[in-house]
Write a protein that holds these residues in place. Structure first.
Motif, PDB file in Angstrom:
ATOM      1  N   ARG A 171       0.505  -0.983   0.214  1.00  0.00           N
ATOM      2  CA  ARG A 171      -0.109   0.274  -0.106  1.00  0.00           C
ATOM      3  C   ARG A 171       0.169   1.147  -0.303  1.00  0.00           C
ATOM      4  NH1 ARG A 171      -2.649  -3.483  -0.737  1.00  0.00           N
ATOM      5  NH2 ARG A 171      -5.199  -4.471   0.156  1.00  0.00           N
ATOM      6  N   GLN A 172       1.220   1.661  -1.137  1.00  0.00           N
ATOM      7  CA  GLN A 172       2.628   2.498  -1.416  1.00  0.00           C
ATOM      8  C   GLN A 172       2.096   3.798  -1.501  1.00  0.00           C
ATOM      9  OE1 GLN A 172       4.899   2.544  -4.557  1.00  0.00           O
ATOM     10  NE2 GLN A 172       5.387   4.524  -4.370  1.00  0.00           N
ATOM     11  N   THR A 173       0.516   4.352  -1.430  1.00  0.00           N
ATOM     12  CA  THR A 173      -0.148   5.404  -0.838  1.00  0.00           C
ATOM     13  C   THR A 173      -0.081   5.638   0.533  1.00  0.00           C
ATOM     14  OG1 THR A 173      -1.017   5.547  -3.628  1.00  0.00           O
ATOM     15  CG2 THR A 173      -1.795   7.010  -1.565  1.00  0.00           C
ATOM     16  N   ALA A 174      -0.422   5.088   0.615  1.00  0.00           N
ATOM     17  CA  ALA A 174      -1.226   4.691   3.033  1.00  0.00           C
ATOM     18  C   ALA A 174       0.258   4.707   3.185  1.00  0.00           C
ATOM     19  CB  ALA A 174      -2.074   3.756   2.846  1.00  0.00           C
ATOM     20  N   ALA A 175       1.040   4.063   2.909  1.00  0.00           N
ATOM     21  CA  ALA A 175       2.587   4.246   3.305  1.00  0.00           C
ATOM     22  C   ALA A 175       2.719   5.738   3.856  1.00  0.00           C
ATOM     23  CB  ALA A 175       3.363   3.629   3.038  1.00  0.00           C
ATOM     24  N   GLU A 176       3.088   5.885   1.926  1.00  0.00           N
ATOM     25  CA  GLU A 176       3.437   7.802   1.646  1.00  0.00           C
ATOM     26  C   GLU A 176       1.932   8.796   3.188  1.00  0.00           C
ATOM     27  OE1 GLU A 176       2.563   8.326  -1.677  1.00  0.00           O
ATOM     28  OE2 GLU A 176       4.991   8.093  -2.323  1.00  0.00           O
ATOM     29  N   LEU A 177       1.786   8.501   2.892  1.00  0.00           N
ATOM     30  CA  LEU A 177       0.197   9.278   4.378  1.00  0.00           C
ATOM     31  C   LEU A 177       0.631   8.630   5.374  1.00  0.00           C
ATOM     32  CD1 LEU A 177      -2.971   8.401   2.486  1.00  0.00           C
ATOM     33  CD2 LEU A 177      -1.165  10.785   2.415  1.00  0.00           C
ATOM     34  N   MET A 178       1.057   7.723   5.397  1.00  0.00           N
ATOM     35  CA  MET A 178       1.110   8.164   6.958  1.00  0.00           C
ATOM     36  C   MET A 178       3.153   8.057   7.765  1.00  0.00           C
ATOM     37  SD  MET A 178      -0.228   4.031   7.751  1.00  0.00           S
ATOM     38  CE  MET A 178       0.448   3.677   9.643  1.00  0.00           C
ATOM     39  N   GLY A 179       3.217   8.768   6.528  1.00  0.00           N
ATOM     40  CA  GLY A 179       5.185   9.815   6.819  1.00  0.00           C
ATOM     41  C   GLY A 179       5.832   9.288   6.216  1.00  0.00           C
ATOM     42  N   VAL A 180       6.209   7.445   5.879  1.00  0.00           N
ATOM     43  CA  VAL A 180       6.588   6.259   5.619  1.00  0.00           C
ATOM     44  C   VAL A 180       7.211   7.422   3.949  1.00  0.00           C
ATOM     45  CG1 VAL A 180       7.773   4.384   5.303  1.00  0.00           C
ATOM     46  CG2 VAL A 180       6.039   4.508   6.259  1.00  0.00           C
ATOM     47  N   ASN A 181       8.981   7.354   4.533  1.00  0.00           N
ATOM     48  CA  ASN A 181      10.050   8.008   2.868  1.00  0.00           C
ATOM     49  C   ASN A 181       9.957   6.550   2.367  1.00  0.00           C
ATOM     50  OD1 ASN A 181      11.978   9.122   1.244  1.00  0.00           O
ATOM     51  ND2 ASN A 181      12.487   9.900   2.977  1.00  0.00           N
ATOM     52  N   VAL A 182       8.480   6.569   0.841  1.00  0.00           N
ATOM     53  CA  VAL A 182       8.933   5.819   0.339  1.00  0.00           C
ATOM     54  C   VAL A 182      10.082   5.466  -0.375  1.00  0.00           C
ATOM     55  CG1 VAL A 182       7.751   4.419  -1.791  1.00  0.00           C
ATOM     56  CG2 VAL A 182       6.294   5.694   0.959  1.00  0.00           C
ATOM     57  N   ARG A 183      10.782   6.204  -1.413  1.00  0.00           N
ATOM     58  CA  ARG A 183      11.392   6.700  -2.214  1.00  0.00           C
ATOM     59  C   ARG A 183      12.564   6.106  -1.242  1.00  0.00           C
ATOM     60  NH1 ARG A 183      11.562  11.564  -5.100  1.00  0.00           N
ATOM     61  NH2 ARG A 183      10.235  11.003  -5.537  1.00  0.00           N
ATOM     62  N   LEU A 184      13.373   6.502  -0.299  1.00  0.00           N
ATOM     63  CA  LEU A 184      14.586   6.351   0.622  1.00  0.00           C
ATOM     64  C   LEU A 184      14.598   4.259   0.537  1.00  0.00           C
ATOM     65  CD1 LEU A 184      17.002   7.016   1.986  1.00  0.00           C
ATOM     66  CD2 LEU A 184      15.681   7.608   4.035  1.00  0.00           C
ATOM     67  N   LEU A 185      13.187   4.378   1.422  1.00  0.00           N
ATOM     68  CA  LEU A 185      13.446   2.536   1.661  1.00  0.00           C
ATOM     69  C   LEU A 185      13.692   1.369   0.262  1.00  0.00           C
ATOM     70  CD1 LEU A 185      10.112   3.080   4.175  1.00  0.00           C
ATOM     71  CD2 LEU A 185      12.930   1.766   4.407  1.00  0.00           C
ATOM     72  N   GLN A 186      12.559   2.299  -0.361  1.00  0.00           N
ATOM     73  CA  GLN A 186      12.958   1.569  -2.402  1.00  0.00           C
ATOM     74  C   GLN A 186      14.643   1.217  -2.823  1.00  0.00           C
ATOM     75  OE1 GLN A 186       9.621   3.311  -4.242  1.00  0.00           O
ATOM     76  NE2 GLN A 186       8.399   2.076  -4.323  1.00  0.00           N
TER      77      GLN A 186
END
Length: 288
Positions: free
Chosen positions: A173-188
């Protein structure tokens, strides 16, 4: 019989290598929604770069370190491009970028490093012990151990740690993770850097015994992809089993006169069987 057993043991050495790259392919597919067809290429390119930076040979530990860092940076760069501009694209579109990376790295390798076999010394050489007349090599045991450790370590990380929960959230759930403040790009990008570093290390370990030229970017990728397909790009343990299966069968066929040429077709046959099996439901539904 001893000849076939010897072929099996030799094949399992290659199988450990296929299993490692299969696990890396599975990790990127699960966590970044990309079938990274440049996985082997970044490792091979990083290793070749490490031995061609200077005219004088570098200490092997320094050469391996450069290979790991170069492969990690290359892989992270590809991951950053995909996450930056293709964040919401389909898996097919994202994976297509790695095809271009693979072909680009192959072309650059031929231009920069030439078409002759590279003087990439294996990090580990020699037999470890013998079973009858068959020698079990150090590199074979090391690769098998690495495949198991990487698979178990990745499974434990994704299952039991907070970082693993975030990585699975990003994947599902990439969009949900971004809304929760997770730095998606950094983790990927970190996932890409990790898999690239392991690729550079593994190629440094096997050296020119398995990666003598840029063509190995393809010849090692196909059996690794077959191993990942056996695990359905989901199961790390089935991927390890798949890599050992591909390598073992290839080794046994190579040891039998008249069947040597068939050995190279083993991963392709397994890929075709998997794809047909995977599509059986759609065919049956259409037939109804």
């Amino acid at each position: 019989m001893d000849l076939i057993f010897g072929g099996l043991v030799v094949g399992l050495t290659s199988g450990g290598l296929f299993a490692i790259f299969g696990v890396l392919l599975t990790l990127t597919a699960r966590l970044t929604r990309v079938v990274n067809l440049s996985q082997v290429a970044v490792g091979v390119f990083g290793a070749y770069l490490s031995i061609n930076l200077t005219r004088q040979p570098l200490p092997q530990w320094l050469s391996v370190t450069i290979a790991i860092v170069a492969a990690a940076l290359l892989s992270a760069g590809v991951g950053w491009v995909i996450s930056r501009w293709l964040g919401e694209a389909s898996t097919t579109a994202r994976s297509a970028v790695t095809v271009g990376t693979l072909l680009g790295l192959m072309s650059v390798s031929y231009v920069v490093f030439g078409t002759q076999p590279q003087q990439l010394r294996p990090l580990v050489i020699g037999p470890l012990f013998s079973i009858g007349n068959v020698a079990v090599t150090k590199v074979g045991v090391l690769l098998l151990g690495m495949a198991i450790v990487i698979a178990f370590g990745s499974w434990a990380l994704l299952t039991w740690t907070r970082l693993g929960v975030r990585l699975r959230a990003v994947a599902d759930r990439q969009t949900a993770a971004e809304l929760m403040g997770v730095n998606v790009r950094l983790l990927q990008v970190l996932v890409w850097a990790f898999t690239g570093a392991i690729a550079g290390l593994v190629i440094s370990i096997v050296g020119n015994a398995q990666a003598a030229g840029a063509g190995s970017m393809i010849t090692l990728l196909i059996p690794a992809a077959a191993a990942a397909l056996i695990g359905a790009f989901r199961s790390l343990w089935l991927t390890v089993v798949g890599g050992l299966l591909v390598g073992g069968v290839q080794g046994m066929l190579t040891s039998i006169p008249g069947l040597t040429l068939i050995a190279d077709w083993v991963p392709i046959i397994l890929i075709v069987i998997f794809l047909l099996w995977n599509q059986r439901k759609e065919v049956w539904d259409a037939a109804r």
